[in-house]
Design a protein around this motif. Structure first.
Motif, PDB file in Angstrom:
ATOM      1  N   ILE A 112       0.864  -1.186   0.000  1.00  0.00           N
ATOM      2  CA  ILE A 112       0.000   0.000   0.000  1.00  0.00           C
ATOM      3  C   ILE A 112       0.895   1.228   0.000  1.00  0.00           C
ATOM      4  O   ILE A 112       2.090   1.137   0.288  1.00  0.00           O
ATOM      5  CB  ILE A 112      -0.960   0.016   1.213  1.00  0.00           C
ATOM      6  CG1 ILE A 112      -0.194   0.066   2.542  1.00  0.00           C
ATOM      7  CG2 ILE A 112      -1.894  -1.190   1.195  1.00  0.00           C
ATOM      8  CD1 ILE A 112      -1.070   0.266   3.766  1.00  0.00           C
ATOM      9  N   THR A 113       0.325   2.374  -0.312  1.00  0.00           N
ATOM     10  CA  THR A 113       1.124   3.603  -0.318  1.00  0.00           C
ATOM     11  C   THR A 113       1.338   4.092   1.120  1.00  0.00           C
ATOM     12  O   THR A 113       0.598   3.720   2.034  1.00  0.00           O
ATOM     13  CB  THR A 113       0.428   4.719  -1.129  1.00  0.00           C
ATOM     14  OG1 THR A 113      -0.763   5.112  -0.434  1.00  0.00           O
ATOM     15  CG2 THR A 113       0.100   4.261  -2.543  1.00  0.00           C
ATOM     16  N   ILE A 114       2.331   4.936   1.279  1.00  0.00           N
ATOM     17  CA  ILE A 114       2.607   5.516   2.599  1.00  0.00           C
ATOM     18  C   ILE A 114       1.413   6.357   3.057  1.00  0.00           C
ATOM     19  O   ILE A 114       1.042   6.330   4.235  1.00  0.00           O
ATOM     20  CB  ILE A 114       3.893   6.373   2.570  1.00  0.00           C
ATOM     21  CG1 ILE A 114       5.110   5.488   2.296  1.00  0.00           C
ATOM     22  CG2 ILE A 114       4.082   7.135   3.875  1.00  0.00           C
ATOM     23  CD1 ILE A 114       5.400   4.448   3.350  1.00  0.00           C
ATOM     24  N   ASP A 115       0.789   7.079   2.142  1.00  0.00           N
ATOM     25  CA  ASP A 115      -0.385   7.880   2.514  1.00  0.00           C
ATOM     26  C   ASP A 115      -1.534   6.993   2.987  1.00  0.00           C
ATOM     27  O   ASP A 115      -2.227   7.337   3.942  1.00  0.00           O
ATOM     28  CB  ASP A 115      -0.843   8.754   1.342  1.00  0.00           C
ATOM     29  CG  ASP A 115       0.096   9.922   1.103  1.00  0.00           C
ATOM     30  OD1 ASP A 115       0.786  10.334   2.058  1.00  0.00           O
ATOM     31  OD2 ASP A 115       0.140  10.415  -0.037  1.00  0.00           O
ATOM     32  N   GLN A 116      -1.747   5.869   2.315  1.00  0.00           N
ATOM     33  CA  GLN A 116      -2.795   4.937   2.762  1.00  0.00           C
ATOM     34  C   GLN A 116      -2.470   4.430   4.161  1.00  0.00           C
ATOM     35  O   GLN A 116      -3.347   4.340   5.013  1.00  0.00           O
ATOM     36  CB  GLN A 116      -2.928   3.759   1.800  1.00  0.00           C
ATOM     37  CG  GLN A 116      -3.616   4.081   0.509  1.00  0.00           C
ATOM     38  CD  GLN A 116      -3.610   2.890  -0.434  1.00  0.00           C
ATOM     39  OE1 GLN A 116      -2.596   2.206  -0.617  1.00  0.00           O
ATOM     40  NE2 GLN A 116      -4.751   2.626  -1.047  1.00  0.00           N
ATOM     41  N   LEU A 117      -1.200   4.098   4.389  1.00  0.00           N
ATOM     42  CA  LEU A 117      -0.779   3.609   5.706  1.00  0.00           C
ATOM     43  C   LEU A 117      -0.981   4.692   6.766  1.00  0.00           C
ATOM     44  O   LEU A 117      -1.537   4.433   7.825  1.00  0.00           O
ATOM     45  CB  LEU A 117       0.679   3.171   5.680  1.00  0.00           C
ATOM     46  CG  LEU A 117       1.242   2.662   7.007  1.00  0.00           C
ATOM     47  CD1 LEU A 117       0.546   1.366   7.419  1.00  0.00           C
ATOM     48  CD2 LEU A 117       2.740   2.460   6.923  1.00  0.00           C
ATOM     49  N   ARG A 118      -0.553   5.903   6.461  1.00  0.00           N
ATOM     50  CA  ARG A 118      -0.637   7.006   7.427  1.00  0.00           C
ATOM     51  C   ARG A 118      -2.081   7.271   7.865  1.00  0.00           C
ATOM     52  O   ARG A 118      -2.339   7.642   8.995  1.00  0.00           O
ATOM     53  CB  ARG A 118      -0.026   8.257   6.805  1.00  0.00           C
ATOM     54  CG  ARG A 118       0.023   9.441   7.736  1.00  0.00           C
ATOM     55  CD  ARG A 118       0.866  10.556   7.194  1.00  0.00           C
ATOM     56  NE  ARG A 118       2.265  10.178   7.440  1.00  0.00           N
ATOM     57  CZ  ARG A 118       3.233  10.250   6.530  1.00  0.00           C
ATOM     58  NH1 ARG A 118       2.994  10.698   5.340  1.00  0.00           N
ATOM     59  NH2 ARG A 118       4.459   9.886   6.832  1.00  0.00           N
ATOM     60  N   ASN A 119      -3.036   7.063   6.973  1.00  0.00           N
ATOM     61  CA  ASN A 119      -4.440   7.324   7.283  1.00  0.00           C
ATOM     62  C   ASN A 119      -5.205   6.067   7.703  1.00  0.00           C
ATOM     63  O   ASN A 119      -6.430   6.092   7.788  1.00  0.00           O
ATOM     64  CB  ASN A 119      -5.121   7.976   6.075  1.00  0.00           C
ATOM     65  CG  ASN A 119      -4.531   9.331   5.786  1.00  0.00           C
ATOM     66  OD1 ASN A 119      -4.345  10.133   6.685  1.00  0.00           O
ATOM     67  ND2 ASN A 119      -4.196   9.583   4.537  1.00  0.00           N
TER      68      ASN A 119
END
Length: 160
Positions: A112-119
């Motif tokens: 998954i993308t870092i942004d997906q992980l962060r949210n």
């Protein structure tokens, strides 16, 4: 029952989700995917119930500490909770060039993308108990798009 957060970051950490039940950042699963208007309404309802309970207790004078402890304990042991991962991501200081997070599970791997992980939100307790069979955590996207099919059995998160 631990999860490692490693890879292209400044401070790798090991997370123990079994202690999150006592963490104030946890969110009720049922409240996690409500839209903003529903969340505001839910918070207002909770505040109203708390204010009403306070008003009743100031006149009745029950043993407040014992009542609140019992109430909180029973609430902890019966609810399902998620934890936002954002604070952990901020703590490990992800490298600016990192773009992908690999979720290692018992028998698979997901990207998954870092942004997906962060949210994302991490489910760590169902009905007040740790996820022993398919845990230690499940990952849900913050927008709820995978609410019915989360990533389960996550043992390690590798930032690349």
């Amino acid at each position: 029952m631990i999860v490692q957060l490693v890879g292209n970051l400044t401070y790798p950490i090991t997370i123990d989700p079994t202690v999150w039940i006592f963490d104030d950042r946890k969110i009720l699963f049922d409240d996690a995917f409500l839209d903003k208007a529903d969340k505001d309404s839910s918070i207002e309802d909770e505040l109203k119930r708390t204010a009403d309970r306070f008003a009743r207790e100031t006149f009745i004078k029950p043993p407040v500490n014992r009542s609140i402890d019992k109430f909180e304990r029973s609430k902890l042991l019966t609810n399902t909770y998620v934890m936002p991962i954002k604070d952990f991501i901020n703590t490990v200081e992800v490298a600016p060039n990192a773009t992908v997070a690999r979720l290692q599970t018992i028998d698979d791997e997901h990207r998954i993308t870092i942004d997906q992980l962060r949210n994302s939100l991490l489910l760590f307790a169902k009905d007040g108990k740790p996820l022993k069979e398919d845990g230690p955590i499940h990952l849900y996207f913050g927008d709820g798009s995978n609410k019915h099919s989360p990533f389960k059995n996550i043992k390690k998160i590798i930032i690349e």
